[in-house]
Design an enzyme around this catalytic site. Structure first.
Site, mmCIF file in Angstrom:
data_model
loop_
_atom_site.group_PDB
_atom_site.id
_atom_site.type_symbol
_atom_site.label_atom_id
_atom_site.label_comp_id
_atom_site.label_asym_id
_atom_site.label_seq_id
_atom_site.Cartn_x
_atom_site.Cartn_y
_atom_site.Cartn_z
ATOM 1 N N GLN A 42 0.867 -1.295 -0.073
ATOM 2 C CA GLN A 42 -0.137 -0.106 -0.076
ATOM 3 C C GLN A 42 0.745 1.392 -0.157
ATOM 4 O O GLN A 42 0.417 2.384 -0.131
ATOM 5 C CB GLN A 42 -0.991 -0.147 1.249
ATOM 6 C CG GLN A 42 -1.875 -1.096 1.590
ATOM 7 C CD GLN A 42 -2.857 -1.286 2.660
ATOM 8 O OE1 GLN A 42 -2.872 -2.253 3.085
ATOM 9 N NE2 GLN A 42 -3.142 -0.162 3.035
ATOM 10 N N ARG B 201 -8.507 -2.085 8.638
ATOM 11 C CA ARG B 201 -9.146 -1.122 7.960
ATOM 12 C C ARG B 201 -9.144 0.150 8.783
ATOM 13 O O ARG B 201 -9.987 0.794 8.923
ATOM 14 C CB ARG B 201 -10.486 -1.577 7.919
ATOM 15 C CG ARG B 201 -11.346 -0.518 6.489
ATOM 16 C CD ARG B 201 -12.673 -1.358 5.883
ATOM 17 N NE ARG B 201 -12.928 -0.334 5.044
ATOM 18 C CZ ARG B 201 -13.871 -0.912 4.069
ATOM 19 N NH1 ARG B 201 -13.875 -2.182 3.662
ATOM 20 N NH2 ARG B 201 -13.983 -0.043 3.100
ATOM 21 N N CYS B 202 -8.212 0.458 9.762
ATOM 22 C CA CYS B 202 -8.412 1.622 10.442
ATOM 23 C C CYS B 202 -6.839 1.295 11.378
ATOM 24 O O CYS B 202 -6.803 0.460 12.388
ATOM 25 C CB CYS B 202 -9.295 1.486 11.599
ATOM 26 S SG CYS B 202 -8.828 2.777 13.025
ATOM 27 N N GLU C 150 -12.721 4.189 6.381
ATOM 28 C CA GLU C 150 -12.435 3.315 7.598
ATOM 29 C C GLU C 150 -13.456 3.912 8.775
ATOM 30 O O GLU C 150 -13.764 3.045 9.631
ATOM 31 C CB GLU C 150 -11.079 3.531 8.406
ATOM 32 C CG GLU C 150 -9.982 2.965 7.237
ATOM 33 C CD GLU C 150 -8.576 3.523 7.823
ATOM 34 O OE1 GLU C 150 -7.573 2.850 7.505
ATOM 35 O OE2 GLU C 150 -8.637 4.611 8.426
#
Ligand code: FES
Ligand code: FES
Lengths: 788, 168
Positions: free
Chosen positions: A222, A372-373, A742
């Site tokens: 990422q 996701r956070c 998120e």
């Protein structure tokens, strides 16, 4: 309401055009890591430890090496010769690439096999004979903190497994505030280990060109630019120089933070390619992915919240033990070892708060990364939203009413929280009221009373979260010293078409579409004619990548700023072409016209052509700009979620009957994509709330290491999400956006837990930890005298 | 291990592959036949990313050996698009934002395509049941359901009423 300023043909902000990236995915022509195939490419597979803590007595590779097609078995001792057996983590800790003497968690890499084919490599890892001597294991972080506990990291030269202590806030003032409160509610909350389990696992193809001395690595990352720099820093001493490293992040099959870290497999594959001089491919399988890649959460929290009888919330005290496994390999900004956990005062105007976090080593894989956070916002929101609900029930107040009473007022923004954050904008009352209206809150409360009278278990849960994203301002935010700006570079071609490149990297968020829409909005060039590229460090401008909902707040902002630089130059060219004063030109998307003379017009396409064919004397030719955007502040998306559950008394099954999510992420680029992000986030919210957990037995065996044990929800377990929005623009972002990837993962779990506890409060239940599996709820019911 | 030759019809085309008996069908499709649209998410029949059709029946191609497909006809995502462009299912996924990262998408669309043949107008619950062997981590399934409904509506829509005939 979402408004638009451009025509659908231009497709700027607020439009929902079909995604530009989709045709290749729909036709099986995506280019994911497994699709990368190079001539002469070799395969790597990894031997992993069956033990959570053991000494490696010997590694006998002779039988593996005897298999035709096996070229090499690489051990930690081999890497040690080059000083590559250890590497830094993103948090300035260290972790092993391959061990030279001991393994510290189950499924840790022990050695790697390089073979001509995938199946031969898989055969060979079975043929490697490793002799281990088991060592005592510590998996419980509380035991790990006790004197005399097995030392997980003796290499640290400390006689404790304690990694760091971090605290923020005024302890004395908070104590005083709690003492002066009518009631103090206290709860232990455990957020277990979970895993992002993107449907594509991790992998890479490393290709070292011996003649050019150039390394090209295709990898599931990422953050390709940061990876390039890390590789240069880690392997500079063996001759890898940053200009000779090219990291390419191809299409990514879901990231969610799990593809931020540098895993040993990548480094071993790179080392193998450099040593052997051929491309080496490594693709982990699902069990390796679930057992060895970085995990999220593993936070043991004790929270205390003060509340007066009238419902006023006073002070918050939080103590947390953070289980990091055998290395602190979290991906937090350097300055914040517990991430942005101190957003834990949430949406409420609390006057006092004190937070302490202690990081600790255990014999587990590195934890503390992402789901996701990445920056611990989920943990913070879970704590405050649970505690507010408990406080409401304790004093007999409606959970919606206590929130309404304590929300930061809409006119109090920018709002400085007691723990130091400056919230940019918000309207919390509006979002909650909207969610209540959509779901029919008052009717549901009446229904609940009727059901309760009949002995049925129905609960309504609210979560009014405040997110904190868009890291971040360079004065506070860096990773390994690299400031967390991000970038955009836009070039307009002579025919008025554009290519735009970014330092971020989409993993499904739809950047090829949304970034094109930003450029379309700013320049009036149809989004269909804006080509977006990311992920190749040789061509894209430097940036820190996509995670923590930062792409729109940083690279998205950079796109607008770069486009505005282009527009400034375009204005000069238009003035020259129209023989007018710059000040007399008016801009509307796609064209300049002379004020008072609407016939005198130059379109952006005409201007682009002139930039290469007929530009004013003395002006540089061309039409392009680059911008590195350093956000002045973080952004604070928020929302209110309401969830209705029915609980089966016989089985303990929690059924989510309805779930309404009202999100506010500021101005919206593409409403359809925002909805999609919320749907996905909600599903990764219900997942840990009801299904997912990676746990360990006393011996450190991973108990959630396959899709048999780790229950990623299917379409059947997933409710039909109902989404809506309010729009409160960010005042400091160039186009008022905040980021949304998120929010829902942060907001959904406490809403579901609050609903379950709301259904069970009257039988004496105050809290339930997640995942709220049927087995767990069944036990809670029986423990509280509820029979089936 | 001794290899053997298998003969398949792949997306309507006769193909031959030389494979070890232990080679998984999904690896045969991806590596030997060069069709990389079929993905691998688990190799243990849980995720559905590898779903293809074998003689028109959806199959997780990681649970089958290539040699078991000898003589059979298989369809992969690359065979979905008709001559007129995207199939109704593909179109539905595009229109309704039924994909994000796209990794589950080929398998998901193969399952949806099979459902098209089985049920004309499935309910939301039937659609969810039908795709429950395919995991998606990105979309939360809402838009996948809509995409499949779109495809069904398009194909099974009642024929438009005939316009006025004759000379009234
Ligand atoms: S790869 Fe076949 S079901 Fe997952
Ligand atoms: S779109 Fe990413 S897994 Fe489904």
């Amino acid at each position: 309401m979402v408004t638009t300023r451009t025509t659908p043909e231009i497709g700027g902000m607020g439009h929902s055009p079909r995604r530009k990236e989709d045709p290749r995915f729909l036709q099986g022509k995506g280019n994911y890591i497994e699709d990368v195939k190079l001539p002469g490419m070799l395969w790597m597979d990894i031997v992993r430890s069956p033990y959570a803590h053991a000494k490696i007595v010997s590694i006998d590779a002779s039988k593996a090496l005897a298999i035709p097609g096996v070229l090499a078995v690489i051990t930690g001792k081999d890497l040690e010769k080059y000083g590559l057996h250890w590497m830094p983590t993103l948090m300035s800790d260290t972790q092993m690439v391959l061990p030279t003497d001991t393994v510290k968690y189950q499924a840790q890499e022990v050695c790697a096999v390089i073979a001509t084919e995938r199946y031969i490599a898989a055969d060979a890892i079975q043929a490697v004979e490793v002799e281990y001597e088991e060592l005592p294991v510590v998996v419980d972080p509380f035991k790990s903190m006790q004197p005399g506990a097995t030392l997980v990291r003796p290499d640290k030269g400390k006689d404790t497994n304690h990694i760091w202590h971090w605290e923020v806030g005024d302890a004395a003032a908070t104590d005083a505030m709690l003492q002066a409160s009518d009631v103090v509610v206290k709860e232990h909350i455990y957020l277990p280990r979970i895993h992002v389990a993107s449907i594509e696992t991790c992998g890479c193809v490393a290709s070292f060109d011996k003649i050019e001395g150039k390394l090209t690595v295709w990898m599931t990352t990422q953050a390709p630019h940061a990876i390039r720099t890390v590789l240069a820093l880690v392997a500079g001493h063996v001759g890898l120089s940053e200009e000779k490293i090219r990291v390419i992040s191809p299409d990514i099959g879901g990231g969610f933070g799990g593809k931020v870290p540098v895993y040993p497999g990548y480094v071993i594959a790179i080392a193998a390619s450099v040593l052997i001089g051929k491309p080496v491919k490594w693709i982990e399988d699902r069990m390796e992915n679930l057992q060895a890649d970085s995990f999220a959460r593993d936070y043991h929290t004790t929270a205390e919240l003060g509340v007066n009888r009238d419902g006023t919330l006073t002070g918050l005290r939080i103590k947390t033990l953070a289980d990091h496994g055998y290395a602190d390999a979290a991906a937090n900004p350097s300055k914040f070892p517990a991430g942005l956990y101190h957003i834990c005062t949430g949406s409420y105007d609390l006057k006092g708060a004190h937070v302490e976090v202690d990081g600790v080593y255990t014999n587990k894989p590195p934890g503390g990364v992402a789901y996701r956070c990445s920056f611990r916002v989920t943990e913070a929101v879970h704590a405050i939203e649970r505690m507010v609900d408990i406080a409401a029930h304790e004093i007999g107040m409606d959970p919606a009413a206590i929130r309404m009473k304590n929300f930061i007022e809409a006119d109090a923004f920018p709002y400085k929280s007691v723990l130091g954050w400056e919230y940019d904008s918000g309207n919390y009352h509006l979002a909650l009221r909207k969610a209540m209206d959509i779901i029919g809150y008052e009717d549901l409360r009446r229904e609940q009373l009727e059901k309760r009278a009949r002995g049925e278990l129905m609960g309504i849960g609210i979560c009014s979260f405040t997110e904190i994203v868009g890291a971040g301002p360079s004065k506070d935010f860096d990773i390994l010293g690299i400031k967390m700006f991000d970038s955009a570079e836009i070039r307009i071609h002579p025919t008025g078409k554009a290519i735009a490149r970014f330092g971020t990297k989409s993993q499904g968020q739809g950047h090829e579409t949304t970034y094109a829409q930003i450029v379309a909005e700013e320049l009036g060039i149809p989004m269909a004619h804006v080509q977006v590229e990311e992920g190749d460090t040789d061509t894209a401008p430097y940036g820190l990548g996509t995670y923590a909902s930062r792409s729109t707040p940083t690279s998205g902002a950079a796109a607008a700023m770069a486009a505005r630089k282009i527009r400034d130059k375009a204005r000069k060219i238009a003035a020259y072409l129209l023989e007018a004063d710059e000040e007399d030109l008016e801009w509307e998307p796609g064209r300049f016209s002379v004020r008072g003379n609407p016939e005198a017009v130059k379109t952006i396409q005409e201007i682009a052509f002139a930039a290469y064919t007929n530009h004013p004397q003395g002006m540089e030719a061309g039409l392009e700009a680059t911008h590195y955007y350093d956000p002045p502040n973080l952004t604070y998306p928020f929302g209110s979620y309401i969830c209705v559950v029915d609980i089966d008394k016989g089985t303990g099954q929690v059924h989510v009957r309805r779930f309404v999510a009202v999100d506010d992420c500021g101005n919206i680029i593409n409403p359809k994509i925002v909805d999609g992000q919320v749907h996905g986030g909600l599903t990764m919210g219900i997942a840990p709330a009801l299904y997912e957990e990676i746990s360990y037995d006393e011996a450190g065996n991973c108990l959630g290491g396959s899709f048999i044990d780790y229950l990623v929800p299917t379409a059947v377990e997933t409710p039909h999400w109902e989404t809506d929005k309010t729009i409160t623009p960010s005042p400091h972002h160039p186009f008022g956006a905040k980021g949304v990837g998120e929010s829902a993962t942060v907001g959904a779990p406490p809403a579901i837990v609050n609903a379950v506890v709301d259904a069970l409060w009257h039988v004496g239940v105050r809290h339930v930890d997640i995942p709220m599996t049927p087995a767990r709820i069944w036990k809670v019911l029986r423990d509280h005298g509820v029979e089936g | 291990m001794t290899s053997r030759e298998i003969h398949l019809t792949v997306n309507g085309e006769a193909r031959t592959a030389t494979v070890e008996p232990r080679l998984l069908l999904v690896h045969c499709i991806r590596e030997n036949l060069g069709l990389t649209g079929t993905h691998v998410g688990c190799e243990t029949s849980h995720c559905g990313a590898c779903t293809i059709h074998v003689d028109d029946t959806p199959v997780k191609s990681c649970t089958m050996f290539a040699v078991q497909a000898d003589g059979k006809s298989i369809t992969t995502v690359e065979g979905l698009a008709g001559p007129g462009g995207l199939s109704p299912v593909q179109e539905g996924f595009w229109e309704e934002h039924g994909l994000q990262c796209g990794f589950c998408t080929p398998g998901m669309m193969m399952t949806a395509t099979a459902l098209m043949r089985e049920v004309a107008t499935p309910s939301e619950a039937e659609i969810r049941e039908a795709i429950s062997g395919n995991l998606c981590r990105c979309t939360g399934y809402v838009n996948i359901v809509k995409a499949i409904q779109y495809a069904h509506a398009k194909v099974h829509a009642p024929a438009p009423a005939l316009a006025h005939q004759g000379g009234e």
